[in-house]
Write a protein that holds these residues in place. Structure first.
Motif, mmCIF file in Angstrom:
data_model
loop_
_atom_site.group_PDB
_atom_site.id
_atom_site.type_symbol
_atom_site.label_atom_id
_atom_site.label_comp_id
_atom_site.label_asym_id
_atom_site.label_seq_id
_atom_site.Cartn_x
_atom_site.Cartn_y
_atom_site.Cartn_z
ATOM 1 N N ALA A 19 0.830 -1.208 0.000
ATOM 2 C CA ALA A 19 0.000 0.000 0.000
ATOM 3 C C ALA A 19 0.866 1.261 0.000
ATOM 4 O O ALA A 19 0.572 2.231 -0.717
ATOM 5 C CB ALA A 19 -0.942 -0.002 1.201
ATOM 6 N N ILE A 20 1.938 1.255 0.782
ATOM 7 C CA ILE A 20 2.859 2.401 0.809
ATOM 8 C C ILE A 20 3.551 2.536 -0.544
ATOM 9 O O ILE A 20 3.667 3.635 -1.087
ATOM 10 C CB ILE A 20 3.883 2.255 1.964
ATOM 11 C CG1 ILE A 20 3.189 2.381 3.316
ATOM 12 C CG2 ILE A 20 5.023 3.267 1.814
ATOM 13 C CD1 ILE A 20 2.633 3.752 3.658
ATOM 14 N N ASP A 21 4.011 1.420 -1.101
ATOM 15 C CA ASP A 21 4.652 1.455 -2.423
ATOM 16 C C ASP A 21 3.694 1.980 -3.487
ATOM 17 O O ASP A 21 4.084 2.777 -4.345
ATOM 18 C CB ASP A 21 5.165 0.070 -2.825
ATOM 19 C CG ASP A 21 6.446 -0.320 -2.097
ATOM 20 O OD1 ASP A 21 7.161 0.570 -1.603
ATOM 21 O OD2 ASP A 21 6.725 -1.539 -2.026
ATOM 22 N N ALA A 22 2.435 1.558 -3.432
ATOM 23 C CA ALA A 22 1.446 2.023 -4.412
ATOM 24 C C ALA A 22 1.204 3.525 -4.268
ATOM 25 O O ALA A 22 1.055 4.232 -5.269
ATOM 26 C CB ALA A 22 0.138 1.252 -4.254
ATOM 27 N N ALA A 23 1.161 4.009 -3.035
ATOM 28 C CA ALA A 23 0.861 5.423 -2.798
ATOM 29 C C ALA A 23 2.069 6.334 -3.040
ATOM 30 O O ALA A 23 1.898 7.471 -3.484
ATOM 31 C CB ALA A 23 0.350 5.610 -1.369
ATOM 32 N N PHE A 24 3.272 5.845 -2.757
ATOM 33 C CA PHE A 24 4.453 6.712 -2.808
ATOM 34 C C PHE A 24 5.511 6.272 -3.820
ATOM 35 O O PHE A 24 6.469 7.010 -4.057
ATOM 36 C CB PHE A 24 5.110 6.787 -1.417
ATOM 37 C CG PHE A 24 4.268 7.508 -0.406
ATOM 38 C CD1 PHE A 24 4.324 8.884 -0.284
ATOM 39 C CD2 PHE A 24 3.404 6.809 0.424
ATOM 40 C CE1 PHE A 24 3.552 9.561 0.638
ATOM 41 C CE2 PHE A 24 2.620 7.468 1.353
ATOM 42 C CZ PHE A 24 2.687 8.843 1.462
ATOM 43 N N GLY A 25 5.338 5.114 -4.421
ATOM 44 C CA GLY A 25 6.353 4.575 -5.322
ATOM 45 C C GLY A 25 6.644 5.417 -6.540
ATOM 46 O O GLY A 25 7.751 5.365 -7.078
ATOM 47 N N ASP A 26 5.672 6.206 -6.980
ATOM 48 C CA ASP A 26 5.876 7.049 -8.159
ATOM 49 C C ASP A 26 6.314 8.465 -7.811
ATOM 50 O O ASP A 26 6.458 9.296 -8.709
ATOM 51 C CB ASP A 26 4.593 7.123 -8.991
ATOM 52 C CG ASP A 26 4.277 5.801 -9.673
ATOM 53 O OD1 ASP A 26 5.210 5.002 -9.908
ATOM 54 O OD2 ASP A 26 3.094 5.562 -9.975
ATOM 55 N N CYS A 27 6.533 8.748 -6.529
ATOM 56 C CA CYS A 27 6.973 10.094 -6.146
ATOM 57 C C CYS A 27 8.348 10.352 -6.744
ATOM 58 O O CYS A 27 9.255 9.530 -6.597
ATOM 59 C CB CYS A 27 7.026 10.242 -4.629
ATOM 60 S SG CYS A 27 5.404 10.239 -3.858
ATOM 61 N N PRO A 28 8.501 11.468 -7.428
ATOM 62 C CA PRO A 28 9.790 11.733 -8.069
ATOM 63 C C PRO A 28 10.892 12.011 -7.048
ATOM 64 O O PRO A 28 10.633 12.508 -5.950
ATOM 65 C CB PRO A 28 9.512 12.973 -8.922
ATOM 66 C CG PRO A 28 8.348 13.637 -8.281
ATOM 67 C CD PRO A 28 7.537 12.546 -7.642
ATOM 68 N N ARG A 29 12.086 11.698 -7.451
ATOM 69 C CA ARG A 29 13.264 11.977 -6.631
ATOM 70 C C ARG A 29 13.604 13.459 -6.786
ATOM 71 O O ARG A 29 13.851 13.936 -7.885
ATOM 72 C CB ARG A 29 14.421 11.115 -7.113
ATOM 73 C CG ARG A 29 15.707 11.345 -6.380
ATOM 74 C CD ARG A 29 16.848 10.551 -7.046
ATOM 75 N NE ARG A 29 18.100 10.891 -6.419
ATOM 76 C CZ ARG A 29 18.572 10.311 -5.333
ATOM 77 N NH1 ARG A 29 17.894 9.327 -4.777
ATOM 78 N NH2 ARG A 29 19.712 10.687 -4.813
ATOM 79 N N PRO A 30 13.620 14.201 -5.668
ATOM 80 C CA PRO A 30 13.971 15.621 -5.793
ATOM 81 C C PRO A 30 15.450 15.800 -6.124
ATOM 82 O O PRO A 30 16.271 14.926 -5.819
ATOM 83 C CB PRO A 30 13.658 16.200 -4.413
ATOM 84 C CG PRO A 30 13.314 15.083 -3.528
ATOM 85 C CD PRO A 30 13.262 13.822 -4.318
ATOM 86 N N GLU A 31 15.778 16.926 -6.715
ATOM 87 C CA GLU A 31 17.186 17.223 -7.004
ATOM 88 C C GLU A 31 17.956 17.383 -5.697
ATOM 89 O O GLU A 31 19.096 16.935 -5.572
ATOM 90 C CB GLU A 31 17.298 18.493 -7.840
ATOM 91 C CG GLU A 31 18.709 18.812 -8.255
ATOM 92 C CD GLU A 31 18.819 20.030 -9.145
ATOM 93 O OE1 GLU A 31 19.940 20.520 -9.313
ATOM 94 O OE2 GLU A 31 17.788 20.499 -9.666
ATOM 95 N N HIS A 32 17.331 18.020 -4.713
ATOM 96 C CA HIS A 32 17.905 18.169 -3.380
ATOM 97 C C HIS A 32 16.839 17.796 -2.360
ATOM 98 O O HIS A 32 15.652 17.969 -2.595
ATOM 99 C CB HIS A 32 18.401 19.596 -3.139
ATOM 100 C CG HIS A 32 19.628 19.901 -3.912
ATOM 101 N ND1 HIS A 32 20.881 19.509 -3.513
ATOM 102 C CD2 HIS A 32 19.797 20.544 -5.101
ATOM 103 C CE1 HIS A 32 21.771 19.899 -4.407
ATOM 104 N NE2 HIS A 32 21.140 20.524 -5.384
ATOM 105 N N PHE A 33 17.291 17.324 -1.198
ATOM 106 C CA PHE A 33 16.388 16.844 -0.165
ATOM 107 C C PHE A 33 16.238 17.823 0.997
ATOM 108 O O PHE A 33 15.281 17.746 1.747
ATOM 109 C CB PHE A 33 16.866 15.481 0.355
ATOM 110 C CG PHE A 33 16.700 14.391 -0.660
ATOM 111 C CD1 PHE A 33 15.548 13.622 -0.691
ATOM 112 C CD2 PHE A 33 17.683 14.150 -1.607
ATOM 113 C CE1 PHE A 33 15.384 12.625 -1.635
ATOM 114 C CE2 PHE A 33 17.531 13.152 -2.557
ATOM 115 C CZ PHE A 33 16.373 12.390 -2.570
#
Length: 166
Positions: A19-33
């Motif tokens: 469920a976490i992977d489905a909800a957040f797996g497509d979140c893009p990687r930011p250039e900086h954190f």
């Protein structure tokens, strides 16, 4: 959380992770954190987080509550790394590092309804986090110890905000 007479089968760790992977797996990687130009500490945390991805981030990278890069992380960065952080929280406590679940609860509850990560998430992401928190209460109560009240409060705000939508 369901009452005893509404009990539904408790999800497994694998179902919560899915469920976490489905909800957040497509979140893009930011250039900086982090706000890496703010200070040396922010720059150091940003350098570490930029050198890892979801599969290479290690519990040791974030497991020291006194030197936790997630405390300085943007909501976009937390969203990107959340699947890895949840995996650490669902792992058994290690010999040299504390159980990560209480640190994750801190990140999810800090600021209560004003939590910047909570307010960044959409309704499906909030529902996935609420399910995770309920799962921790049901399956990791002995590890939560003194943080149980915070977990219940966190579950309430993530559930309430999840029901309202983004």
């Amino acid at each position: 959380m369901p009452t005893a007479d509404q009990a539904s089968p408790m999800p497994t760790d694998a179902q919560i992770l899915a469920a976490i992977d489905a909800a957040f797996g497509d979140c893009p990687r930011p250039e900086h954190f982090t706000n890496y130009r703010h200070c040396c500490e922010c720059a150091e945390h940003d350098e570490l987080l930029c050198s890892r991805d979801r599969s290479t981030l290690q519990h040791a990278d974030v497991g020291n509550a006194g030197w936790d890069p997630i405390c300085f992380c943007s909501p976009e960065g937390i969203a990107y790394y959340l699947p890895a952080l949840v995996r650490f929280a669902l792992d058994e406590p290690g010999e040299h590092l504390d159980w990560y679940g209480w640190q994750l609860v801190f990140h999810l509850y800090q600021g209560a309804a004003y939590n910047v990560f909570l307010n960044h998430c959409d309704a499906s992401q909030r529902q996935a986090v609420a399910a995770l928190l309920a799962h921790l209460v049901e399956t990791r109560a002995e590890l939560l110890e003194m943080e149980a009240d915070d977990v219940l409060r966190a579950h309430e705000i993530w559930s309430t905000h999840g029901a309202q939508g983004a």
